[in-house]
Design an enzyme around this catalytic site. Structure first.
Site, PDB file in Angstrom:
ATOM      1  N   HIS A   1      42.091 -12.775-141.452  1.00 24.14           N
ATOM      2  CA  HIS A   1      41.011 -12.624-142.418  1.00 24.14           C
ATOM      3  C   HIS A   1      41.321 -13.349-143.714  1.00 24.14           C
ATOM      4  CE1 HIS A   1      38.764 -10.532-145.592  1.00 24.14           C
ATOM      5  NE2 HIS A   1      37.795 -10.594-144.706  1.00 24.14           N
TER       6      HIS A   1
ATOM      7  N   ARG B   1      27.696 -15.943-143.355  1.00 23.76           N
ATOM      8  CA  ARG B   1      28.117 -14.639-142.819  1.00 23.76           C
ATOM      9  C   ARG B   1      27.548 -13.579-143.749  1.00 23.76           C
ATOM     10  NH1 ARG B   1      33.175 -17.896-141.950  1.00 23.76           N
ATOM     11  NH2 ARG B   1      33.936 -17.549-139.835  1.00 23.76           N
TER      12      ARG B   1
ATOM     13  N   ARG C   1      23.501 -15.776-140.198  1.00 26.71           N
ATOM     14  CA  ARG C   1      23.929 -14.921-139.094  1.00 26.71           C
ATOM     15  C   ARG C   1      23.698 -13.466-139.467  1.00 26.71           C
ATOM     16  NH1 ARG C   1      30.111 -14.715-137.439  1.00 26.71           N
ATOM     17  NH2 ARG C   1      30.259 -13.485-139.338  1.00 26.71           N
TER      18      ARG C   1
ATOM     19  N   GLU D   1      30.002 -17.134-128.452  1.00 25.13           N
ATOM     20  CA  GLU D   1      31.397 -16.826-128.776  1.00 25.13           C
ATOM     21  C   GLU D   1      32.022 -15.851-127.788  1.00 25.13           C
ATOM     22  OE1 GLU D   1      31.553 -15.296-132.800  1.00 25.13           O
ATOM     23  OE2 GLU D   1      29.646 -14.269-132.584  1.00 25.13           O
TER      24      GLU D   1
ATOM     25  N   GLY E   1      30.918 -20.166-131.799  1.00 22.27           N
ATOM     26  CA  GLY E   1      31.851 -19.485-132.689  1.00 22.27           C
ATOM     27  C   GLY E   1      33.212 -19.560-132.022  1.00 22.27           C
ATOM     28  N   THR E   2      33.920 -20.621-132.330  1.00 24.25           N
ATOM     29  CA  THR E   2      35.145 -20.896-131.565  1.00 24.25           C
ATOM     30  C   THR E   2      36.313 -20.000-131.966  1.00 24.25           C
ATOM     31  OG1 THR E   2      35.417 -22.746-133.067  1.00 24.25           O
ATOM     32  CG2 THR E   2      34.640 -23.245-130.842  1.00 24.25           C
ATOM     33  N   ASN E   3      36.173 -19.266-133.081  1.00 24.59           N
ATOM     34  CA  ASN E   3      37.243 -18.311-133.417  1.00 24.59           C
ATOM     35  C   ASN E   3      37.252 -17.189-132.387  1.00 24.59           C
ATOM     36  OD1 ASN E   3      37.520 -19.819-135.751  1.00 24.59           O
ATOM     37  ND2 ASN E   3      36.272 -18.446-136.971  1.00 24.59           N
ATOM     38  N   ASP E   4      36.074 -16.552-132.229  1.00 23.05           N
ATOM     39  CA  ASP E   4      35.998 -15.461-131.260  1.00 23.05           C
ATOM     40  C   ASP E   4      36.133 -15.975-129.833  1.00 23.05           C
ATOM     41  OD1 ASP E   4      35.765 -12.785-132.304  1.00 23.05           O
ATOM     42  OD2 ASP E   4      34.019 -13.529-133.389  1.00 23.05           O
TER      43      ASP E   4
ATOM     44  N   CYS F   1      30.710 -23.566-135.463  1.00 26.30           N
ATOM     45  CA  CYS F   1      30.917 -23.020-136.804  1.00 26.30           C
ATOM     46  C   CYS F   1      32.228 -22.251-136.929  1.00 26.30           C
ATOM     47  CB  CYS F   1      29.733 -22.159-137.219  1.00 26.30           C
ATOM     48  SG  CYS F   1      29.490 -20.726-136.163  1.00 26.30           S
TER      49      CYS F   1
HETATM   50  C1  PEP Z   1      33.636 -17.489-134.865  1.00 25.36           C
HETATM   51  O1  PEP Z   1      33.884 -16.485-134.207  1.00 25.36           O
HETATM   52  O2  PEP Z   1      34.029 -18.613-134.557  1.00 25.36           O
HETATM   53  C2  PEP Z   1      32.872 -17.378-136.114  1.00 25.36           C
HETATM   54  C3  PEP Z   1      32.507 -18.438-136.792  1.00 25.36           C
HETATM   55  O3  PEP Z   1      32.565 -16.134-136.547  1.00 25.36           O
HETATM   56  P1  PEP Z   1      33.575 -15.175-137.312  1.00 25.36           P
HETATM   57  O4  PEP Z   1      34.753 -16.003-137.711  1.00 25.36           O
HETATM   58  O5  PEP Z   1      32.848 -14.648-138.477  1.00 25.36           O
HETATM   59  O6  PEP Z   1      33.892 -14.159-136.300  1.00 25.36           O
HETATM   60 MG    MG Z   2      32.772 -14.699-134.530  1.00 27.86          MG
END
Ligand code: PEP
Ligand code: MG
Length: 875
Positions: free
Chosen positions: A454, A561, A617, A745, A766-769, A831
């Site tokens: 975070h 966000r 979002r 995601e 959402g490539t983080n999740d 994103c």
């Molecule tokens: C993601 O998951 O890639 C994303 C952009 O959303 P967040 O980072 O807010 O989960």
């Molecule tokens: Mg995400």
């Protein structure tokens, strides 16, 4: 038999430049300079594998014809230099052998031409450089011999030694070489040359030479070419000596002469610290208040000649170089070209200059700059001359350097900012509720967390310098102190610095330099925009973010966000009221209060973005993130909301989940509490009407639903959003043009991308999740072992930082294929954090994305990376 001499390359006027792949960069660049008519001593380049096949008679004849002197000729002796040429970085792994050809037979002629002392000195240097360059002996052995000679003569410096003392020193050096080889030093000029050639070729393959080139970035097995060139003495009458000239300022890249010069010297003696060299420029001499005049003042014509040579070389070779040079009785000779060492800012200036002058193409200029290095333009940097007292090392989460008095809570960071003295916020790790403190802090430091924790994500978004996961520091939250590995303790108020780009934590305040976006940087970015085919948007949650994003020329917002809006002053309490509600009616009452707040935030954002596209979002994080964690804070909130603390505690307990990242979050909140998304949709539409009316620029919101995994989720929520739009239209008699999209995601969403695209206007990965879920790897905990994984090559890179093309990339390609098959025109963006990583941007180009979206401060990086990706795709 005489071997084929076709592969010997000539360096000199009238000869074509030699290819670097065959002869190494040293020979290639020198031959280029010579071909331009610049003063390069004539010579030839001989790939080492040809040694033993050749007698070099023809080459030495040709050199004799060119120079009017001949190797070993007692009346007009030619002296030679032998240098190694290879890939850059490797060439210097064996030093040059200088003054080859001095033997008893030619000595009288040298004495006549120079004088006895100089001739003695040259001979001594021949033996010394032969020992070091060809035989691989240690330089110290010769230094000790010199030291003894100085002691015997009662002299302080080499130049005080008489001809006799030098003759004695020469004897000592001869003995050293004889002891090394078991043979006397050859007294025949041609034997000296063949001996030096063979010995240098052998020295090239010794473990020591291999180690040296690896340390300089060269390859262990780099090939060797031997350059045999007429020797330029650097000793003797008039202005004679050797030096190195830099023609561009290494920090800014603008034309400026600097460097070092040592009179009566050869090779790289000016840099060896044996004697104090002169500087080249008057400006540097004045700035440093040096006693000796600069070379520019003594020999202005040399300074001009160097600048002229530098300009012509740049124009011909399309790059900036530093020049090794020798003066022989006032005449300039160039002996080597080195790639100029430039800061990233200087590299941009040089690339743009070269493209503007036509020396290279704009595409070449774009390809030459590593996008990541642009970061140095975008954040304050540590003054390179400042001393660093490092107390900790973590991950380089968000670039820039920041100092401040330590605080250990977000509230304290806010208080410090209010007094105009922003503090450095140190925490174990951060959570969404810390965002205001992070906003207020000069920099952020956490002792836990990885690159997509975070703290890292938020700090990058805010452009706040941040170091995460500094595990060698111990943070005691109760005692409010930070302890370094060496035992030093830092308490609240003690000043600490974080160097976000390097992951360093330093004691005390360190001076910083403000970033400057220079003309050249802007020009390069302009060219990038003309070339790229993918869009670049920013992840921006507030009008401030949007301003920064527009300042960096983002073409819209790819992710807002909305949860971050709820952490604002005043909003959080109402949000908590909504979460504490025990019935839908109660929740709706709280949502009624949240509506104008949310609407006002959207109006601000829409106005700031001036009609560019904006993806909003709907609420994503699990609701418990909005509730306080500690009892003290719960009590505070209970008093503020006039509810029993028990109620807050019970609700927090009720919302607690084993795996909140896989729990009731994203669109699952919207399905469970439709009134929340309903309020958000309404706020978006009303704000679009208001902002559009105010600015005259119609707003076209792109509403995005997070964490979808089944098309039915989309169907339900799409209906809800459409009903909201209709309600606003009826109430205001105004139609907002909007689209509805899905955040892809989850792995299931990728597999079902066809169905989803059929019902969505756009998809954004959402490539983080997605990375987290595909790997089954928590993005918040990955930092604990990721360095080990990368070090042991389990993963080539942190997959949260650079897209894992093999796995995550494959499922993305599959999703795009299915989505486009169902809905060819569907817009596809990315994103996640990967949007600011050049290699991931390149993947996006290849995979057919329409745009990438990243933190505002990384927008220029993404723009350049997208341009490079487009060029690569075309090539
Ligand atoms: C993601 O998951 O890639 C994303 C952009 O959303 P967040 O980072 O807010 O989960
Ligand atoms: Mg995400």
């Amino acid at each position: 038999m005489k071997a084929d001499t076709a592969r010997i390359g000539w360096i000199g006027a009238g000869h074509s430049p030699l290819p670097a792949v065959i002869y190494g960069t040293k020979a290639a660049w020198l031959s280029e300079a010579a071909a331009l008519g610049l003063p390069v001593p004539p010579g030839f380049a001989l790939p080492a594998e040809m040694l033993g096949e050749l007698d070099l008679v023809a080459e030495l004849d040709a050199l004799a014809a060119q120079t009017g002197t001949r190797l070993g000729d007692p009346s007009a002796p030619l002296l030679l230099a032998l240098r190694a040429s290879s890939d850059e970085g490797a060439s210097a792994s064996v030093p040059a052998v200088l003054n080859i050809g001095i033997c008893d037979a030619v000595f009288p002629a040298l004495v006549t031409a120079l004088d006895l002392r100089v001739a003695q000195d040259l001979r001594r240097r021949l033996i010394q450089s032969y020992g070091i360059g060809a035989l691989g002996m240690e330089g110290e052995e010769f230094e000790y011999a010199l030291y003894d000679a100085l002691k015997d003569a009662g002299a302080d410096a080499e130049e005080e030694l008489s001809a006799d003392a030098l003759a004695e020193l020469t004897e000592r050096c001869l003995n050293l070489v004889a002891a090394e080889t078991g043979e006397p030093f050859p007294d025949a000029a041609d034997q000296q040359l063949s001996g030096a050639l063979n010995a240098m070729a052998a020295a090239w393959n010794t473990p020591r030479a291999r180690r040296r080139r690896v340390a300089r970035g060269g390859a262990d097995d780099a090939p060797l070419t031997l350059i045999v060139q007429q020797m330029v003495l650097g000793l003797g009458a008039g202005n004679s000596g050797a030096g190195i000239a830099h023609l561009r300022d290494p920090d800014t890249g603008v034309w400026a002469l600097s460097g070092r010069y040592l009179a009566n010297a050869q090779g790289d003696e000016a840099l060896m610290g044996l004697r104090t060299p002169q500087v080249l420029s008057k400006a540097e001499r004045e700035e440093k208040r040096l006693p000796d005049p600069a070379l520019e003042e003594v020999c202005p014509q040399t300074a001009h000649a160097l600048a002229d040579a530098g300009a012509r070389i740049e124009a011909a070779l399309g790059d900036a170089f530093s020049l090794d040079f020798t003066l022989a009785n006032g005449d300039l000779h160039l002996l080597e070209l080195h790639s100029a060492r430039l800061s990233s800012r200087a590299a941009v200036q040089v690339a743009v200059d070269l493209a503007e002058s036509g020396a290279i193409t704009r595409e070449d200029a774009l390809m030459r700059i590593d996008p990541v290095l642009l970061d140095a333009h975008l954040h304050p940097m540590i003054d390179p001359s400042a001393k660093r007292d490092q107390i900790g090392q973590g991950l380089p989460a968000s670039p820039g350097a920041a100092s401040g008095p330590l605080v250990f809570s977000p509230g304290a960071a806010e208080e410090a900012a209010a007094t105009g003295n922003p503090a450095l916020l140190a925490l174990i790790e951060t959570s969404p509720e810390d965002i205001r403190g992070m906003h207020a802090a000069s920099g952020v430091l956490t002792v836990r967390g990885g690159m997509t924790s975070h703290a890292a994500v938020v700090a990058r978004g805010l452009g706040t310098p941040c170091v995460v996961g500094a595990g060698d520091l111990t943070l005691d939250v109760i005692a409010r102190q930070l302890t370094a590995a060496d035992g030093r303790v830092f308490r609240e108020g003690d000043v600490v610095t974080v160097v976000g780009g390097e992951g360093q934590v330093l004691a005390g305040a360190v001076p910083t330099l403000q970033p400057e976006i220079t003309g050249a940087f802007a020009t390069l970015m302009d060219w990038a925009d003309q070339v790229r085919t993918m869009g670049v948007r920013a992840n921006a949650d507030t009008a401030r973010d949007a301003d920064i994003a527009l300042g960096f020329a983002a073409r819209g917002i790819g992710l807002c966000r909305t949860e971050h809006m709820f952490f604002k002053d005043g909003h959080l309490t109402t949000m908590r009221q909504m979460i504490l509600a025990e019935s839908e009616a109660e929740r709706r009452t709280a949502l009624e209060k949240l509506l104008p707040m949310q609407r006002a935030d959207f109006v601000e954002l829409f106005e700031a973005i001036h009609g560019l596209p904006v993806v909003i979002r709907l609420l994503d994080p699990p609701l418990h993130e909005f509730l306080p964690h500690g009892l003290a804070e719960m009590e505070e909130i209970a008093a503020e909301l006039a509810v029993p603390v028990e109620k807050i505690r019970a609700r927090a307990l009720d919302l607690a989940e084993f795996n909140p990242m896989l729990g009731k979050r994203g669109c699952r909140i919207g399905i469970a509490f439709p009134e929340i998304y309903e309020m958000q949709a309404r706020a978006i539409f009303e704000a679009a009407c208001e902002a559009g009316a105010r600015t005259g620029a119609p707003v076209k919101p792109e509403i995005m639903i997070p964490l979808v995994s089944a098309v039915r989720e989309l169907e339900l929520l799409k209906t809800l959003i459409e009903e909201s739009a209709e309600a606003v239209r009826t109430a205001r008699n105004e139609m907002v043009d909007y689209t509805i999209g899905v955040m892809i995601e989850t792995p299931r969403a990728c597999l079902r991308a066809g169905d989803i695209a059929d019902k969505a206007d756009f998809l954004s990965f959402g490539t983080n999740d997605l990375t987290q879920m595909l790997y089954g790897l928590s993005r918040d905990d990955a930092g604990r072992f990721m360095p080990d994984y990368v070090a042991r090559e389990v993963f080539p890179h942190d997959p949260f930082h650079r897209i894992d093309e093999e796995g995550v990339g494959e499922i993305i390609r599959l999703a795009i294929e299915r989505a486009r098959a169902a809905m060819p025109g569907v817009s596809i963006g990315l994103c996640g954090e990967h949007g600011g990583d050049p290699a991931s941007v390149d993947f996006c180009q290849r995979a057919g994305f329409d745009y990438v979206s990243c933190s505002p401060f990384r927008v220029p990086i993404a723009r350049l990376a997208a341009a490079q990706a487009a060029i690569r795709a075309r090539r």
